[in-house]
Design a protein around this motif. Structure first.
Motif, PDB file in Angstrom:
ATOM      1  N   LYS A 162     -21.259   5.378 -36.988  1.00 28.85           N
ATOM      2  CA  LYS A 162     -20.955   4.427 -37.266  1.00 28.85           C
ATOM      3  C   LYS A 162     -21.190   3.031 -36.301  1.00 28.85           C
ATOM      4  O   LYS A 162     -20.109   2.267 -36.315  1.00 28.85           O
ATOM      5  N   GLU A 163     -22.242   3.123 -35.585  1.00 26.50           N
ATOM      6  CA  GLU A 163     -22.443   2.126 -34.421  1.00 26.50           C
ATOM      7  C   GLU A 163     -23.626   1.334 -34.577  1.00 26.50           C
ATOM      8  O   GLU A 163     -24.313   0.926 -33.865  1.00 26.50           O
ATOM      9  N   LEU A 164     -24.187   1.561 -36.042  1.00 26.03           N
ATOM     10  CA  LEU A 164     -25.551   0.920 -36.245  1.00 26.03           C
ATOM     11  C   LEU A 164     -25.550  -0.326 -36.798  1.00 26.03           C
ATOM     12  O   LEU A 164     -26.189  -1.242 -36.294  1.00 26.03           O
ATOM     13  N   ARG A 165     -24.465  -0.944 -37.607  1.00 26.58           N
ATOM     14  CA  ARG A 165     -24.472  -1.898 -38.079  1.00 26.58           C
ATOM     15  C   ARG A 165     -23.351  -2.798 -36.954  1.00 26.58           C
ATOM     16  O   ARG A 165     -22.297  -2.592 -37.033  1.00 26.58           O
ATOM     17  N   THR A 166     -24.246  -3.763 -36.109  1.00 27.97           N
ATOM     18  CA  THR A 166     -23.555  -4.340 -35.175  1.00 27.97           C
ATOM     19  C   THR A 166     -23.730  -6.071 -35.380  1.00 27.97           C
ATOM     20  O   THR A 166     -24.696  -6.477 -36.069  1.00 27.97           O
ATOM     21  N   TRP A 167     -23.107  -6.619 -34.665  1.00 25.66           N
ATOM     22  CA  TRP A 167     -23.392  -8.121 -34.416  1.00 25.66           C
ATOM     23  C   TRP A 167     -23.405  -8.514 -32.970  1.00 25.66           C
ATOM     24  O   TRP A 167     -22.742  -7.625 -32.064  1.00 25.66           O
TER      25      TRP A 167
END
Length: 324
Positions: free
Chosen positions: A155-160
């Motif tokens: 769960k570290e793929l969608r980032t800003w």
């Protein structure tokens, strides 16, 4: 000379590994992804010249940085504009002229519809990550895919993106007799500011938090004018304020995590250690060791790029804008 990107993993490895050959050819691209019903999908391209399935990528053009190359190649080959996410494994190939190195990033693609350019690419295909593994023509292309899958699993793929920018080169203090806050950019700094604008387009942050001093404002102004990004000025990011109350500078950095949206912070060299100390509180112990620790921390116009998942920094990179 073009500066190569430095990731946390590369910096850690460089302390123990033998020197690698200097690449003769640099290229970059992206693994475009989306999630449907909790399942990871990726975008493959078909290249008629090679009759293969691969990732959008291409060679670096003169006068651009590697992140700019990745965004440009994706736009040219499949007609979409991406913002770069986490860095993925870099691949090396042996070609007739020597070593070719290809840099990859993850890039979430939701609303835009990819369209092949009809020359380099004649077909695009959305497929599951498992299907992509079977379809990829080059076995080495599976390596960045595996990293993408693992980031999704964690769960570290969608980032800003949180970007820390040291202002571009200013006129020397010794030649400036007026207020320090009014000291402007040098001619070199003005060129750097234009290059900073192009480099920031790879992440396209919609917020800018900056010191109100002239040299910081002049550094971010070209980018703000081009994108209409919202600007917030913070006195806590000036050298004078930081000298008196460094914790206020750290509080400003901490506040960048509140909205969970991409942002660039522009400040001065003396503030950087405090900024990095605050960022370190959001990192694993391994990532903390990759932050700059020696003065000047960042060169004029250089950017530290953190990808943030929630409030955790999951990757760190450094880039300098191309200087002609």
């Amino acid at each position: 000379m073009t500066e190569l990107p430095v990731s946390a993993e590369q910096r850690e490895a460089s302390s123990t590994a033998a020197p690698t050959p200097v690449p003769r050819v640099l290229a970059a691209g992206a693994l475009c992804w989306r999630v449907r019903k909790k399942q990871l999908w990726v975008l493959l391209i078909h290249r008629p010249r090679y009759d293969d399935w691969s990732w959008p990528k291409g060679k670096q053009d003169p006068g651009e940085t590697i992140p700019e190359t990745a965004v440009r190649e994706v736009r040219e080959e499949i007609g979409v504009t991406v913002s770069l996410g986490i860095p993925l494994p870099t691949l090396d190939y042996r070609i007739s002229s020597g070593l070719k190195r290809v840099y990859y990033w993850a890039a979430e693609l939701e609303e835009q519809k990819p369209r092949p350019d009809g020359k380099e690419v004649d077909e695009v295909l959305w497929c599951t990550a498992e299907q992509a593994r079977e379809l990829l023509s080059n076995p080495s292309d599976v390596e960045p895919l595996d990293a993408l899958i693992e980031a999704h699993r964690r769960k570290e793929l969608r980032t800003w993106a949180l970007l820390v920018l040291r202002h571009a080169k200013a006129k020397p203090r010794s030649s400036w007799t007026r207020a320090e806050g009014d000291r402007p950019l040098a001619a070199t700094g003005q060129r750097q500011a234009a290059a900073v604008k192009r480099l920031l387009m790879a992440w396209r942050p919609d917020r800018v938090v900056s010191s109100p001093w002239a040299r910081c404002l002049a550094t971010v102004s070209p980018y703000v004018k081009a994108t209409k990004a919202k600007v917030k000025l913070s006195e806590s990011l000036t050298e004078a304020s930081h000298e008196r109350k460094p914790r206020r500078s750290q509080s400003t950095v901490e506040g960048l995590f509140d909205k969970g949206r991409s942002v660039v912070l522009c400040t001065h060299r003396p503030i950087l250690p405090s900024a990095f100390k605050q960022l370190a509180s959001h990192m694993s112990s391994r990532l903390r060791t990759t932050l700059p620790t020696e003065d000047p921390y960042l060169a004029a116009g250089e950017i530290l790029v953190c990808q943030v998942s929630g409030e955790r920094v999951v990757s760190v990179e450094q880039f300098r804008p191309f200087e002609d």
